[in-house]
Design an enzyme around this catalytic site. Sequence first.
Site, PDB file in Angstrom:
ATOM      1  N   SER A  94       0.831  -1.202   0.000  1.00 15.75           N
ATOM      2  CA  SER A  94       0.000   0.000   0.000  1.00 15.75           C
ATOM      3  C   SER A  94       0.869   1.256   0.000  1.00 15.75           C
ATOM      4  O   SER A  94       1.703   1.420  -0.877  1.00 15.75           O
ATOM      5  CB  SER A  94      -0.934  -0.056   1.216  1.00 15.75           C
ATOM      6  OG  SER A  94      -2.044   0.762   1.027  1.00 15.75           O
ATOM      7  N   ASP A 216      -9.569  -4.747  -5.686  1.00 16.04           N
ATOM      8  CA  ASP A 216      -9.004  -4.052  -4.530  1.00 16.04           C
ATOM      9  C   ASP A 216      -9.715  -2.711  -4.415  1.00 16.04           C
ATOM     10  O   ASP A 216      -9.637  -1.880  -5.311  1.00 16.04           O
ATOM     11  CB  ASP A 216      -7.493  -3.860  -4.749  1.00 16.04           C
ATOM     12  CG  ASP A 216      -6.829  -3.151  -3.579  1.00 16.04           C
ATOM     13  OD1 ASP A 216      -7.544  -2.557  -2.745  1.00 16.04           O
ATOM     14  OD2 ASP A 216      -5.588  -3.187  -3.505  1.00 16.04           O
ATOM     15  N   HIS A 244      -7.497  -5.864  -0.445  1.00 14.17           N
ATOM     16  CA  HIS A 244      -6.355  -4.964  -0.404  1.00 14.17           C
ATOM     17  C   HIS A 244      -5.159  -5.588   0.305  1.00 14.17           C
ATOM     18  O   HIS A 244      -4.057  -5.068   0.223  1.00 14.17           O
ATOM     19  CB  HIS A 244      -6.777  -3.668   0.304  1.00 14.17           C
ATOM     20  CG  HIS A 244      -5.726  -2.617   0.306  1.00 14.17           C
ATOM     21  ND1 HIS A 244      -5.163  -2.124  -0.861  1.00 14.17           N
ATOM     22  CD2 HIS A 244      -5.108  -1.940   1.320  1.00 14.17           C
ATOM     23  CE1 HIS A 244      -4.259  -1.201  -0.554  1.00 14.17           C
ATOM     24  NE2 HIS A 244      -4.217  -1.081   0.756  1.00 14.17           N
TER      25      HIS A 244
END
Lengths: 270, 390
Positions: A94, A216, A244
Amino acid sequence: MEVLKRNNVTVTGTGQQAMVFMHGFGCNQHMWRLVAPAFEDRYRVVLLDLVGAGKSDLAAYNPARYSTLDAHAEDVLDVLQALDLHDTVLVGHSVSAMIAVLVAIREPARVARLVLVAPSPRYLNDAGYTGGFELADIEELFDTMDNNYLGWSAGITPVIMGHPERPELSEELNNSFCNTDPTIAQHFARVTFLSDNRADLPHVRTPALILQSAQDALAPLAVGQYLHQHLANSQLTVLNNPGHCPHLSAPQQTISAINLFLEPARIAQV
Amino acid sequence: MKEGDFMKMPVLDLRLTEENLDDLYDNAPCGYCSCLPDGTLVKLNHTLLQWLGYQREELVARQCLQQLLTVGGRLHFEMHGVPLLLLQGHIREISYSLRTKTGAAVPVLLNAVLLRDANGNPLVVRVTLFDITDRRKYEQELLRTKAEAEAQREQLRSQNEELIRINADLDSFVYTASHDLRQPVHNLAGLFQEFERSATFHDPASANMVGMFHEALQQLLGTIDGLTEVVQQQRELAQAPAEAVELQAFTEEVIRSLPAAVGEPEAVFTLDFGAVPTLHMARPGLQSVLYNLLSNALKYAQPGQEPRIAVRTAYHDDMVVLSVQDNGRGIDLGRHGGELFQLFRRFHPDVAGSGVGLYLVNRLVHLAGGRIETSSEVGQGTTFRLFLPK
């Protein structure tokens, strides 16, 4: 060493090359516990908490300094320097995927490979770019965070955070794995979701794996494709696992994809 | 209760306790749903469907739990909720808003547990949702007040900083001004003396005017000295360390240093430090405070009357009270109270003074973290009560 304490660095595993895992927003190095051990037999596995998260030195979180992702990239470089690491495999989830990109641009000699898990160079839509979100959506996230931190009085957080030797203190709270100081989390959320690292992408020379989930909510497929187009030496692997956090929801798939990227020859033999 | 009483109780209708589990699930006073690990809805209860305004077929296998949340909530769930569920198997009391079919928001608290199959792979997520519409309003109100309080605190902090800066500027202005004025005024005095010596005055009124000129010059010098003293004392105090001061000996020393009033009855001092014999304060500051208060008590004594001055200490809450009481002329506080501690303010023009003393006392006490209360009656006397930190 100060730096290693600041980022709560833990080192395990054996190997010539080091693999450094960086967690995303909303949690800490715990996030890697289903993936990182799989590399301990071949790599020195380095786990860290970004300053402001997990058991990092919260006092070091100066909002002015950490108003861009560059400060976190500098922290990671400090850690690499302190451990005297070169040619590492840098794995970022991320927001940390972009921090890893910044690290690789600054000191290419320290990073041999980039593994970007569910990355996004920009979350907000822009002319000719689909990030997936409008500003109002992100504001809504900040509101949700506000609502969820209501019960966290400023008074009780230091007690929890300041007693790493007494884990039962934090266990008493719900959702304790990803506890963090609400004020820092709010600030880091703003830095994360309002950042724009698209202009950095052409400067990356390091071979990169983009690990993208087919579904996602944070990084739509279009974002993975954008990254693939703009990272010169990249390959895009779409995991059929939605979500995610593939490193938590599909650790085996994630490990295999990383192995295939790092050691294609070895995998082919098996 | 006797055993016999027990028998008389009405027999409970056991049918009431045999809840229909399906009915309990469907019409429970909370929302239930189950989803696949990716969030796909597989089962919802009637209560939840009613809140949302959807038919069961519209949601089951077609929508995810995340899609029922606002976009912000969805982001939060993906980043925080899902990892926690996978890491610890449950999440509790997470605050979200559901989006109904018509777009309205239903504030809820979400609890969830993750069930795994025999191999430890995630199988299903059971979710319970509680409607917190009223509580959310109250929480929003709290958040708003908190933000307001923070904004005000920030404003106060910056105003405080500004005031401290202005104060420092003023001090340094006063110091510079007094310093720069002193030399020309001294020059003026020297020049006038020379002028007086060499010139011849023919007008008989001249001698009077020369006297007035001298007086004015002395006043000017006195004012400049006062200003310099104020700034210097404050600077000294800021540098001097606080220490334990034995009040009896210290006060006696101050009394000895007081100028004797010529032609007036000798003053009677009563010292009583039994309650609090020592005070933690910087010596120069305390010296200046006591000297000014005691010399004032002598200066503003009733003419022809024996001045009686009492200096005492006592505890009041968590402060030490140092009081100086006299039987002097007193001040009309109703009229002058507000100006009592102002620089160069004077209330008895017939008595010589610079108007610096009380100003200085007040500032020194404030610098030491204390405050002053004054009571006075014209013709009866004045009491200054200094509240100082322990």
